[in-house]
Design a protein around this motif. Structure first.
Motif, PDB file in Angstrom:
ATOM      1  N   PHE A  40       0.847  -1.186   0.000  1.00  0.00           N
ATOM      2  CA  PHE A  40       0.000   0.000   0.000  1.00  0.00           C
ATOM      3  C   PHE A  40       0.886   1.241   0.000  1.00  0.00           C
ATOM      4  O   PHE A  40       1.960   1.242   0.607  1.00  0.00           O
ATOM      5  N   GLU A  41       0.421   2.277  -0.673  1.00  0.00           N
ATOM      6  CA  GLU A  41       1.140   3.548  -0.719  1.00  0.00           C
ATOM      7  C   GLU A  41       0.282   4.632  -0.088  1.00  0.00           C
ATOM      8  O   GLU A  41      -0.915   4.743  -0.368  1.00  0.00           O
ATOM      9  N   GLU A  42       0.908   5.427   0.767  1.00  0.00           N
ATOM     10  CA  GLU A  42       0.240   6.556   1.409  1.00  0.00           C
ATOM     11  C   GLU A  42       1.013   7.819   1.030  1.00  0.00           C
ATOM     12  O   GLU A  42       2.103   8.065   1.537  1.00  0.00           O
ATOM     13  N   SER A  43       0.446   8.593   0.124  1.00  0.00           N
ATOM     14  CA  SER A  43       1.106   9.816  -0.354  1.00  0.00           C
ATOM     15  C   SER A  43       0.538  11.013   0.393  1.00  0.00           C
ATOM     16  O   SER A  43      -0.673  11.238   0.385  1.00  0.00           O
ATOM     17  N   CYS A  44       1.419  11.785   1.053  1.00  0.00           N
ATOM     18  CA  CYS A  44       0.988  12.912   1.881  1.00  0.00           C
ATOM     19  C   CYS A  44       1.705  14.185   1.471  1.00  0.00           C
ATOM     20  O   CYS A  44       2.881  14.153   1.098  1.00  0.00           O
ATOM     21  N   GLN A  45       1.003  15.321   1.577  1.00  0.00           N
ATOM     22  CA  GLN A  45       1.628  16.616   1.314  1.00  0.00           C
ATOM     23  C   GLN A  45       0.880  17.719   2.042  1.00  0.00           C
ATOM     24  O   GLN A  45      -0.291  17.572   2.391  1.00  0.00           O
ATOM     25  N   ASP A  46       1.590  18.811   2.306  1.00  0.00           N
ATOM     26  CA  ASP A  46       0.961  19.962   2.946  1.00  0.00           C
ATOM     27  C   ASP A  46       1.238  21.242   2.167  1.00  0.00           C
ATOM     28  O   ASP A  46       1.098  22.341   2.694  1.00  0.00           O
ATOM     29  N   GLY A  47       1.657  21.118   0.931  1.00  0.00           N
ATOM     30  CA  GLY A  47       1.948  22.288   0.102  1.00  0.00           C
ATOM     31  C   GLY A  47       3.433  22.543  -0.021  1.00  0.00           C
ATOM     32  O   GLY A  47       3.940  22.838  -1.104  1.00  0.00           O
ATOM     33  N   THR A  48       4.168  22.443   1.092  1.00  0.00           N
ATOM     34  CA  THR A  48       5.618  22.669   1.070  1.00  0.00           C
ATOM     35  C   THR A  48       6.396  21.384   1.288  1.00  0.00           C
ATOM     36  O   THR A  48       7.603  21.340   1.086  1.00  0.00           O
ATOM     37  N   LEU A  49       5.712  20.336   1.723  1.00  0.00           N
ATOM     38  CA  LEU A  49       6.362  19.065   2.027  1.00  0.00           C
ATOM     39  C   LEU A  49       5.538  17.936   1.441  1.00  0.00           C
ATOM     40  O   LEU A  49       4.307  17.948   1.510  1.00  0.00           O
ATOM     41  N   ALA A  50       6.230  16.954   0.864  1.00  0.00           N
ATOM     42  CA  ALA A  50       5.542  15.788   0.325  1.00  0.00           C
ATOM     43  C   ALA A  50       6.393  14.547   0.573  1.00  0.00           C
ATOM     44  O   ALA A  50       7.623  14.591   0.504  1.00  0.00           O
ATOM     45  N   PHE A  51       5.749  13.443   0.908  1.00  0.00           N
ATOM     46  CA  PHE A  51       6.453  12.179   1.103  1.00  0.00           C
ATOM     47  C   PHE A  51       5.465  11.040   0.856  1.00  0.00           C
ATOM     48  O   PHE A  51       4.244  11.239   0.845  1.00  0.00           O
ATOM     49  N   THR A  52       5.998   9.838   0.673  1.00  0.00           N
ATOM     50  CA  THR A  52       5.170   8.649   0.458  1.00  0.00           C
ATOM     51  C   THR A  52       5.590   7.566   1.441  1.00  0.00           C
ATOM     52  O   THR A  52       6.760   7.197   1.516  1.00  0.00           O
ATOM     53  N   ASN A  53       4.627   7.087   2.210  1.00  0.00           N
ATOM     54  CA  ASN A  53       4.844   5.962   3.104  1.00  0.00           C
ATOM     55  C   ASN A  53       4.436   4.673   2.397  1.00  0.00           C
ATOM     56  O   ASN A  53       3.463   4.654   1.628  1.00  0.00           O
ATOM     57  N   LEU A  54       5.168   3.604   2.649  1.00  0.00           N
ATOM     58  CA  LEU A  54       4.878   2.306   2.041  1.00  0.00           C
ATOM     59  C   LEU A  54       4.608   1.281   3.130  1.00  0.00           C
ATOM     60  O   LEU A  54       5.285   1.260   4.166  1.00  0.00           O
ATOM     61  N   TYR A  55       3.618   0.410   2.886  1.00  0.00           N
ATOM     62  CA  TYR A  55       3.243  -0.617   3.854  1.00  0.00           C
ATOM     63  C   TYR A  55       3.091  -1.950   3.123  1.00  0.00           C
ATOM     64  O   TYR A  55       2.405  -2.021   2.099  1.00  0.00           O
ATOM     65  N   TRP A  56       3.729  -2.992   3.646  1.00  0.00           N
ATOM     66  CA  TRP A  56       3.611  -4.335   3.090  1.00  0.00           C
ATOM     67  C   TRP A  56       2.881  -5.201   4.103  1.00  0.00           C
ATOM     68  O   TRP A  56       3.431  -5.554   5.155  1.00  0.00           O
ATOM     69  N   ALA A  57       1.629  -5.559   3.817  1.00  0.00           N
ATOM     70  CA  ALA A  57       0.783  -6.257   4.783  1.00  0.00           C
ATOM     71  C   ALA A  57       0.389  -7.635   4.274  1.00  0.00           C
ATOM     72  O   ALA A  57       0.136  -7.831   3.073  1.00  0.00           O
ATOM     73  N   GLY A  58       0.311  -8.605   5.202  1.00  0.00           N
ATOM     74  CA  GLY A  58      -0.162  -9.938   4.875  1.00  0.00           C
ATOM     75  C   GLY A  58      -1.665  -9.945   4.664  1.00  0.00           C
ATOM     76  O   GLY A  58      -2.344  -8.919   4.811  1.00  0.00           O
ATOM     77  N   SER A  59      -2.215 -11.111   4.347  1.00  0.00           N
ATOM     78  CA  SER A  59      -3.650 -11.216   4.062  1.00  0.00           C
ATOM     79  C   SER A  59      -4.508 -10.858   5.264  1.00  0.00           C
ATOM     80  O   SER A  59      -5.678 -10.485   5.115  1.00  0.00           O
ATOM     81  N   ASP A  60      -3.955 -10.977   6.466  1.00  0.00           N
ATOM     82  CA  ASP A  60      -4.697 -10.623   7.678  1.00  0.00           C
ATOM     83  C   ASP A  60      -4.462  -9.184   8.113  1.00  0.00           C
ATOM     84  O   ASP A  60      -4.903  -8.774   9.190  1.00  0.00           O
ATOM     85  N   GLY A  61      -3.765  -8.389   7.283  1.00  0.00           N
ATOM     86  CA  GLY A  61      -3.497  -6.995   7.607  1.00  0.00           C
ATOM     87  C   GLY A  61      -2.268  -6.788   8.457  1.00  0.00           C
ATOM     88  O   GLY A  61      -1.945  -5.636   8.806  1.00  0.00           O
ATOM     89  N   PHE A  62      -1.555  -7.855   8.795  1.00  0.00           N
ATOM     90  CA  PHE A  62      -0.362  -7.733   9.633  1.00  0.00           C
ATOM     91  C   PHE A  62       0.780  -7.111   8.831  1.00  0.00           C
ATOM     92  O   PHE A  62       1.097  -7.567   7.732  1.00  0.00           O
ATOM     93  N   LEU A  63       1.407  -6.086   9.392  1.00  0.00           N
ATOM     94  CA  LEU A  63       2.487  -5.384   8.704  1.00  0.00           C
ATOM     95  C   LEU A  63       3.816  -6.100   8.914  1.00  0.00           C
ATOM     96  O   LEU A  63       4.356  -6.115  10.020  1.00  0.00           O
TER      97      LEU A  63
END
Length: 231
Positions: A187-210
């Motif tokens: 999963f990708e979580e792309s965040c920004q506030d106008g002056t800052l931007a970054f992308t968080n990445l999450y690799w989860a199993g079928s049960d949602g465990f990270l």
């Protein structure tokens, strides 16, 4: 859980940290650089039943065999921009919030695997909004929402960044976490506030465990990579 409750949790973590000689509630360096605080990887393997820390000297020696006798939950925490890493074990749990601690005093709180706060590594993240992200990882669906991050400035004043984030599924993968393969969804979580931007990445199993994630902590430290070595 309301934001008020989450902030009180962060304050309680700060107080406990002071008792245990952690870096307290400052986001500034605490007399040691992060690469000094996040020391040799196996210094965290310090419970009586674990392999002696002196047997493994650096991260290159961390193998599945090296932690064969470890039975407690264990994570590998890395700051790639700083070139440092450490293992952390469970210290305390409060519902979905798990407090992790390394032997050298660096600590963090994970909310179902999502970083809520750090302590003792310098330029700490005081608190982040995590509930929405953690729920989306478990549910495996996308959404758009706001997320706040709280840091202290040089005058110990709280700086709040309200980020606009988009969470989406990025596909199925097979990853290797310390010699073990896991079938996961990224999963990708792309965040920004106008002056800052970054992308968080999450690799989860079928049960949602990270099993693995890459999450932004702050402008000074950049993003941390977390791998779950022992569930």
């Amino acid at each position: 859980m309301t934001m008020c409750t989450r902030l009180s949790l962060a304050l309680r973590f700060c107080a406990v940290g002071l008792v245990f000689g952690l870096a307290g509630c400052s986001s500034e360096p605490t007399g040691q650089a992060p690469d000094q605080l996040l020391a040799q990887v196996t210094e965290s393997l310090f419970s009586s039943g674990n392999r002696e820390a002196s047997e493994v000297r650096d991260i290159s020696e961390l193998t599945r065999a090296a932690i064969a006798d470890v039975t407690i939950p264990l994570i590998l925490f890395e700051l790639p921009d700083q070139g440092v890493a450490t293992t952390l074990k469970v210290w305390y749990q409060d519902g979905a919030f798990i407090y992790w601690r390394s032997a050298d005093g660096g600590s963090l709180i994970l909310d179902d695997g999502v970083i809520f706060a750090t302590r003792g590594i310098g330029w700490d993240l005081m608190a982040a909004e995590t509930r929405q992200t953690a729920a989306l990882v478990r549910q495996g669906r996308g959404a758009e929402y706001s997320r706040s991050y709280r840091h202290l400035d040089g005058l110990n004043q709280m700086i709040v960044r309200d980020m606009t984030c988009r969470f989406q599924r990025a596909g199925s993968e097979t990853i290797v976490v310390l010699e073990r393969r896991h079938a996961v969804t990224r999963f990708e979580e792309s965040c920004q506030d106008g002056t800052l931007a970054f992308t968080n990445l999450y690799w989860a199993g079928s049960d949602g465990f990270l099993w693995k994630s890459r999450q932004w902590i702050g402008e000074k430290l950049g993003s941390a990579t977390i791998q779950r070595l022992i569930r």
